[in-house]
Design an enzyme around this catalytic site. Structure first.
Site, short mmCIF file in Angstrom:
data_model
loop_
_atom_site.label_atom_id
_atom_site.label_comp_id
_atom_site.label_asym_id
_atom_site.label_seq_id
_atom_site.Cartn_x
_atom_site.Cartn_y
_atom_site.Cartn_z
N THR A 130 55.46 -66.14 -22.21
CA THR A 130 56.81 -66.44 -21.76
C THR A 130 56.98 -65.92 -20.35
OG1 THR A 130 59.14 -65.87 -21.94
CG2 THR A 130 57.63 -64.36 -22.97
N ILE A 131 57.41 -66.80 -19.48
CA ILE A 131 57.61 -66.38 -18.09
C ILE A 131 58.73 -65.36 -18.00
CG2 ILE A 131 59.26 -68.17 -17.46
CD1 ILE A 131 57.54 -68.55 -14.89
N ASP A 132 59.64 -65.38 -19.00
CA ASP A 132 60.82 -64.49 -18.96
C ASP A 132 60.48 -63.03 -19.26
OD1 ASP A 132 62.17 -66.83 -18.56
OD2 ASP A 132 63.15 -66.88 -20.52
N MET A 136 64.46 -67.78 -13.43
CA MET A 136 64.46 -67.96 -14.89
C MET A 136 64.74 -66.64 -15.60
SD MET A 136 61.84 -70.94 -15.82
CE MET A 136 62.45 -72.62 -15.74
N ARG A 194 58.48 -78.87 -27.16
CA ARG A 194 59.42 -78.10 -27.98
C ARG A 194 59.69 -78.92 -29.24
NH1 ARG A 194 61.03 -73.76 -24.89
NH2 ARG A 194 61.25 -74.10 -22.66
N MET A 229 59.63 -74.81 -9.88
CA MET A 229 58.52 -74.66 -8.92
C MET A 229 57.76 -73.37 -9.21
SD MET A 229 60.31 -75.92 -5.45
CE MET A 229 58.77 -75.93 -4.54
N1 LIG Z 1 61.80 -70.50 -36.32
C1 LIG Z 1 60.80 -71.33 -36.08
N2 LIG Z 1 59.97 -71.73 -37.08
C2 LIG Z 1 58.94 -72.57 -36.85
N3 LIG Z 1 58.67 -73.10 -35.63
C3 LIG Z 1 59.45 -72.76 -34.60
C4 LIG Z 1 60.56 -71.87 -34.77
N4 LIG Z 1 61.14 -71.72 -33.55
C5 LIG Z 1 60.44 -72.48 -32.68
N5 LIG Z 1 59.43 -73.10 -33.30
C6 LIG Z 1 58.47 -74.03 -32.69
O1 LIG Z 1 57.74 -73.37 -31.66
C7 LIG Z 1 57.53 -74.25 -30.57
C8 LIG Z 1 57.95 -73.60 -29.28
O2 LIG Z 1 59.22 -72.99 -29.39
P1 LIG Z 1 60.17 -72.82 -28.12
O3 LIG Z 1 61.32 -71.99 -28.53
O4 LIG Z 1 60.45 -74.16 -27.53
O5 LIG Z 1 59.26 -72.11 -27.03
P2 LIG Z 1 58.66 -70.65 -26.95
O6 LIG Z 1 57.59 -70.53 -27.94
O7 LIG Z 1 58.17 -70.57 -25.57
O8 LIG Z 1 59.79 -69.70 -27.23
C9 LIG Z 1 58.29 -75.53 -30.87
O9 LIG Z 1 57.35 -76.52 -31.22
C10 LIG Z 1 59.21 -75.16 -32.01
O10 LIG Z 1 59.42 -76.24 -32.91
O1 LIG Z 2 63.73 -76.82 -19.33
P1 LIG Z 2 62.80 -76.29 -20.36
O2 LIG Z 2 61.40 -76.75 -20.18
O3 LIG Z 2 63.28 -76.53 -21.74
O4 LIG Z 2 62.68 -74.76 -20.12
C1 LIG Z 2 63.70 -73.90 -19.76
C2 LIG Z 2 63.43 -72.53 -20.32
O5 LIG Z 2 62.06 -72.24 -20.36
C3 LIG Z 2 61.82 -70.91 -19.94
O6 LIG Z 2 61.17 -70.95 -18.70
C4 LIG Z 2 60.90 -70.20 -20.88
O7 LIG Z 2 61.35 -70.34 -22.16
P2 LIG Z 2 60.31 -70.26 -23.37
O8 LIG Z 2 59.61 -68.96 -23.23
O9 LIG Z 2 61.16 -70.34 -24.60
O10 LIG Z 2 59.37 -71.39 -23.25
C5 LIG Z 2 63.21 -70.28 -19.82
O11 LIG Z 2 63.27 -69.35 -18.78
C6 LIG Z 2 64.06 -71.46 -19.55
O12 LIG Z 2 65.36 -71.27 -19.99
#
Ligand SMILES: Nc1ncnc2c1ncn2[C@@H]1O[C@H](COP(=O)(O)OP(=O)(O)O)[C@@H](O)[C@H]1O
Ligand SMILES: O=P(O)(O)OC[C@H]1O[C@](O)(COP(=O)(O)O)[C@@H](O)[C@@H]1O
Ligand SMILES: [Mg+2]
EC number: 2.7.1.11
Length: 501
Positions: free
Chosen positions: A218-220, A263, A164, A376
């Protein structure tokens, strides 16, 4: 937040209210690009397939339920191989990156991108970016070959690692340019795809011939427009094991209560589907449906009633449920490295609240077991159905990239693979609509109260009436266009948002 421009919005209209929310193409900013015959024409495996290539005009409707005199509505470009491609196979330098939280199926998608590039298009140079976005500029790359990825779909997690935070537009695009990468495959959730949109825009601003293609993860299951996200099916299946364990524990004790946290940060899809699949659940709590603990019609009264009736009960709670209640006892605005709000442990809070309630009652002993299987569930390899889904998503994405499309994600819409512009999915979460039939099915299967007071019911009704009016006036397709150009229709999850479908 990055400033966004209009590179993502490409609307075409046709007769009878037909709207195509199209995706960008390399030729939008690099004219006179050379094309090549698709190498799949000469691939013996596909040579027997009739009409293998996608017709240029093929599109897929966003809504399949329509009225006789209603507009045809929004469509997305159909995914699949095109007759011509915009890259010569030996000139392709592709890279794959995985970002955000883990999800079953990540390795399958990586595997299938590599294999589609190799086996369908003869592309041999594919790099893995180590550890998410920051890996572009702070780590070494991994060479991905069919041999390297051969078995990875049998493992959970991602062989590339993930992270992240760490999204630095300039450094990432510098790295893409320096390495001569011209196809960027980005696997991740809403945050990741926001980052992908920014990368695409910067690549376009610099005029580089490189495509950016996303695969939503996204698992959600909280990504809008698409039917479901990969890994979701596996997660629901895996959640059954935890619910079964909670049920066994609860049934075996006097006034036994099993609490399972699943989740779902903003959306309660895993909890909802796992509850429906299990049939052992007495109470399902999701972020979209508010509840309260004390007093007449409250959760604690319901727990007491169900224990008196059945002698045991199972509660499934999505991690994002009741956060405003948990915050009353323990508030903090902490965020993770990507800027996502860190949630309080609602399962623990709920378990403690129930225990405290019954501790005050001398003649009502309970036994409560709290199970938190979240990590898990997230760590298992994808099941058979998700494996196939991941394969098709990856292949669609590769076809689109080879055909010169960019700034898109591949996604399933009503069972058809499509290309969806980033703008359509990044500003908006898919949520459970609690005025829809699916949530009603949950309420009827658990026989739980809806916890809605007369005020909330009135509010929902008003929202529903407004929606019906909008549909009657044919404004739904207008709203979709508006949302694409930036003025977002805020989905509260209370109504069936027009962008959510
Ligand atoms: N608004 C944004 N602009 C650019 N990069 C972003 C933005 N939001 C998230 N990211 C980047 O995308 C990656 C994953 O975002 P994150 O929210 O952790 O997971 P997910 O993609 O599963 O929602 C991270 O490296 C984060 O820095
Ligand atoms: O503890 P972590 O790795 O930050 O992830 C927790 C979050 O990741 C998730 O599994 C998935 O979130 P993203 O899709 O943003 O990766 C959420 O359900 C949960 O809140
Ligand atoms: Mg996310």
């Amino acid at each position: 937040m990055e400033e966004r421009n209009n590179y993502n919005v490409k609307i075409e209209t046709g007769d009878h209210g037909y709207v195509l929310e199209d995706i960008p193409h390399l030729t939008d900013y690099i004219p006179n690009l050379k094309t090549y015959p698709n190498p799949m024409r000469f691939n013996p495996a596909y040579s027997v397939v009739k009409q293998y290539f996608i017709d240029f005009d093929d599109t897929v409707p966003e809504k399949v339920v329509v009225q006789k005199n209603g507009p045809r509505g929004v469509h997305f470009r159909r995914a699949g191989p095109r007759q011509s491609v915009y890259f010569r196979s030996d000139q392709v330098r592709a890279c794959v990156v995985t970002c955000g939280g883990l999800c079953p199926g990540l390795n399958t998608v990586i595997r299938e991108i590599v294999c589609a590039l190799h086996h369908m298009y003869g592309v041999t140079r594919v790099l893995g970016i180590d550890g998410g976005y920051r890996g572009f500029y702070s780590k070494n790359t991994i060479t991905l070959t069919p041999k390297f990825v051969n078995d990875i779909h049998k493992r959970g997690g991602t062989v590339l690692g993930s992270s992240r935070g760490g999204h630095d537009k300039s450094k990432i695009v510098d790295s893409i340019q320096d390495r001569g990468i011209n196809q960027v495959y980005i696997i991740g959730g809403d945050g990741t795809q926001k980052g992908a949109a920014v990368i695409y825009e910067e690549i376009r601003r610099r005029g580089i011939k490189a495509v950016v293609a996303g695969i939503p993860k996204t698992i959600d299951n909280d990504i809008s427009v698409i039917d479901r996200s990969f890994g979701f099916d596996t997660a629901v299946e895996e959640a059954q094991r935890a619910i079964n364990a909670a049920h066994v524990e609860a049934e075996s004790a006097e006034n036994g209560i099993g609490v399972v946290k699943l989740m779902g940060r903003y959306s309660g899809f895993i909890a909802m589907y796992a509850t429906l699949a299990s049939r052992d659940v007495d109470l399902c709590l999701i972020p979209e449906s508010p509840f309260y603990l004390d007093g007449e019609g409250g959760l604690l009264q319901f727990v007491e009633k169900r224990l008196k009736e059945n002698g045991h009960m199972v509660i499934v709670v999505a991690e994002g449920a009741g956060q405003e209640l948990v915050a009353q006892s323990n508030s903090s605005a902490a965020k993770d490295a990507s800027g996502n709000k860190l949630l309080k442990d609602v399962g623990l809070w709920l378990s403690d609240s129930i225990k405290a309630h019954f501790a005050k009652k001398k003649d009502f002993p309970i036994t409560l077991k709290y199970i938190d299987p979240t990590y898990m569930i997230r760590a298992v390899p994808s099941n058979a159905s998700d494996n196939i889904y991941c394969t098709l998503l990856a292949q669609s994405c590769v076809h689109g990239a080879m055909a010169g499309f960019t700034g898109f994600i591949s996604g399933l819409v009503h069972g058809r693979h499509t290309y969806i512009p980033f703008s359509r999915i990044v500003d908006h979460h898919n949520k459970v609509v609690i005025t829809d039939r699916m949530w009603a099915r949950v309420l009827s299967s658990t026989n739980q109260p809806s916890f809605l007071g007369p005020k909330e019911v009135l509010e929902f009704q008003k929202v529903e009436e407004q929606r019906a009016m909008e549909l009657m006036e044919g404004e739904n397709y207008q709203s979709n266009i508006t949302s694409t150009s930036g003025t977002r229709f805020e989905c509260t999850g209370l109504l069936r948002c027009l962008s959510c479908g």
